[in-house]
Structures are given as C-alpha cells and as structure tokens.
Write an enzyme that holds these catalytic residues in place. Sequence first.
Site, PDB file in Angstrom:
ATOM      1  N   HIS A 132       0.818  -1.211   0.000  1.00  0.00           N
ATOM      2  CA  HIS A 132       0.000   0.000   0.000  1.00  0.00           C
ATOM      3  C   HIS A 132       0.852   1.262   0.000  1.00  0.00           C
ATOM      4  CE1 HIS A 132      -2.901   2.974   1.663  1.00  0.00           C
ATOM      5  NE2 HIS A 132      -3.829   2.199   1.113  1.00  0.00           N
ATOM      6  N   ALA A 240      -8.632  13.593   7.934  1.00  0.00           N
ATOM      7  CA  ALA A 240      -9.029  14.443   6.803  1.00  0.00           C
ATOM      8  C   ALA A 240      -9.937  15.592   7.227  1.00  0.00           C
ATOM      9  CB  ALA A 240      -9.717  13.598   5.731  1.00  0.00           C
ATOM     10  N   SER A 292      -7.039   6.258  -1.105  1.00  0.00           N
ATOM     11  CA  SER A 292      -5.619   6.148  -0.763  1.00  0.00           C
ATOM     12  C   SER A 292      -4.729   6.630  -1.899  1.00  0.00           C
ATOM     13  CB  SER A 292      -5.247   4.694  -0.447  1.00  0.00           C
ATOM     14  OG  SER A 292      -5.535   4.362   0.881  1.00  0.00           O
TER      15      SER A 292
END
Length: 422
Positions: A132, A240, A292
């Site tokens: 990732h 966020a 992502s």
Amino acid sequence: MPSTERTEVAVPPTKRVLLVGAALVTAAGAVAPAAAVDDAGPRPRAPMHLTGDGACQIPAEQIKGRPWPLQRVLLDELWQDGKKGKGIRVAVIDTGVDDKNPQLTDAVDARAGRDYLTKGKGADPTKDEVGHGTKVAGIIAARPHKGTGFVGIAPASTIIPIRQNDADNSGDSDTMAQAIDHAVAKGADVINISQDTTKPLSRTSVLAKAVRDALAADVVVVASAGNDGLDGKVKNTYPAAFDGVLAVASSDRNNERASFSQPGDFVDVAAPGVDIVSTVPGGGQCTDNGTSFSSPFVAGVAALLKSRHPDWSPAQIATRIEQTAERSINGHDNYVGWGVIDPVRALTTSDTTSPATSPTPDPGVSKAPPPDTAAFSLAETSQERSERYATYTVGITVVVVAVIAGAAAALREARRRRNLRA
C-alpha cells in the site's frame, strides 16, 4: 485531471486556517460539526484504516502504457520549471515504502524514516508487506523508468518512509500522531496520510494536536477521505476532517465521484482514484482503487507548488489547488469538494500576488460555467449503453416484421395470380 483554462472561482473559507505567530486561529466558518467534535477532553485512541481496496502480485510485471490520469496531464507544462519537486521532502505515513523498486530506489530516504510496528533491530521503514505505502509513494515520486509510461507527479522529490500501519490495521490515532511529529522533525514539507478513522476525534486529541503542530511548522498535510461512501451518507473521517488538512476524495474517468468515495462537507478536492497504476514492492506496477491513491496525486501537486513557491504557507498551497480545480457546479460539493484537481493549471496560473491564506469571494465570477469537459464525452454510462442496445433491438425487430409482412403480401399476390390463370 485536465489542463485546459477555466474561469477561476474563489473558495469560501470553510476549513482553511490562519497561522498568526505561534498561535493557530481558525478561519471564519471553520467550525467542525458539534456531533463530531467534543472538546471536553481527549477521546481514546482510534484505529486507523487503509483506504485502498485492492491487491496484486508482488513483484509485478511492468505496465508499458501511460496510465489514464497521466494522459490528461501535459507533463512538459507541469514540469516546465525543471524542478519536478527537487528539494521537497514528502513523508508517506503508511505501510512502509519499498526502496527496491527501481522507480523508488533513488527517491526514498530510508535513514530519515521510522518503523512504528517493529521494535529493536528489525525495524525497517522500507519493509512493506502490504504494498500500500509503496503504491502511494510511487504516485508522488516514482522516477521515470525504461519500459513503463508510469511516473510520479513530482519525480524529483524525496520520500520519507514511515511504517505505521499494516493489513491488520495495527496502527491507531496515537501512533499516527507520533508519525506526524517524526515527519516534521525530519524536515517534511508535505505529509501524505492515506488512512482514516470514522471515530470522532476532538480538537484536544493527540492526533489533532500533531496536525496543528505540523501546520504551524509550515508543513502541508494531505489526507484521504475514505472509502465508505457507497451509501452516500455524509460523515467525517479523520485526520481528513481536521481544520487545515487538505482532504481528498476520489474521482473516476468522467471527473465524477467514484462510487466508494466518502462524501462530506470536509472534502476539499477530488483526484483520480479508479484503476490507478503505481509501483509495488520488488519492482513493476499494478492497478488499485481507493482514496488512498487519490491523496498522493494532490500531495505530489503540493510538492511541486512548494518547490516553486517555498514561501507559501500550507493554507496558500491548499487555496491554489482548490481554486484551480475543475468544477461541474458552482461552489462546494460534498462529493468532490471544490472540484477535480488540475495539476497544470495549479502550477501555471499566473498571479500578481500570492494566494490568500483564506480565500474571499471574487465578484463577477460567482456564476462560472461548468468545465468544457462536462459537455463533451466519448464515454457512455451503463444506462446509456442499455438504452442504445434497446434502441437497436427495437429497430431490428421493426425491420424483421416489415420484411416478413412484405414477403407474406408478395406470396399472397403470387397465389392470387396463379388462381386467376387457372
């Protein structure tokens, strides 16, 4: 990520922050919803979840072509100053960043990294068992490489690898806060966080404090909005939704919100997040989906802006990215924020002055037309395709019926004539 010229629309101050000396002052209207924020005291730590949804073989084969998001960017214009993000350090707080992939070997500063999952001698921020973090880093800083059209948005920038999470979501808001503090200490100019938690975090939480400290140190903080948006329900995700964080949703090939992307009034902009190509551990590239992989597109643009304008504050860089985004509606949208990022326009828009730290309405452009790209599209939706097939079916059926009817009429006429002769 189109680069064609558009009318610029000023962005009201919904989440931006002003830095005054050493104090952090929220801009007008920058008040988080009461249901999501409680300042009575710190809450327990919250688990952090990765916001990518795919996996692939590691290492992987190289993907030769130019990925679709990069096809929409005139890279020569994007990098016309020749810097390509050189001198800018981007911290990737994730699952680690593999430096064995040839496109990242020269991009990763392993000595500045940190591993929060492994204690002692085995700690290694370049160990990425998930892949990732390596994908996230590649979107930002992958170097050009023979045999592939994939390259990072800021291919001369440097990655600070911070291993803070894994496939089991071992990371939490406390280790995330530590990772942010470490990134600031190691000279990060930009921090990318492609993780989220939906657990409400107060302004007095350790993660909120770490974000404020990073912003006060003039570090741009970019974070993904999350992938729980299929139900369309608006909710905050952290980090966020914290004031000052540049929150990124996912867009698709039609510049519309990807179905999985989490909506909310905290969303600032959107970036490609569907069928995204990037680097994987060991070498090669593969494709993945998720916010992502939208966040690092924005982090890469922030790195380019920071390289070109080192004196700009995080709020000014966020303002430029928001004001130059492609909009299909006037004003803010819970699904794509102020629009889909336009990297070239963000880098080439001419200003006589630097962007404001807190944008104000600009008279005369409040009714800006939608982007030209919204009016012209070669793509079609599944509904349009079904309607087209249905139209073909009806048309063919009509023709067949007409042919059969005509043949029957001709046959009857032929029989009638034979009977007359007889």
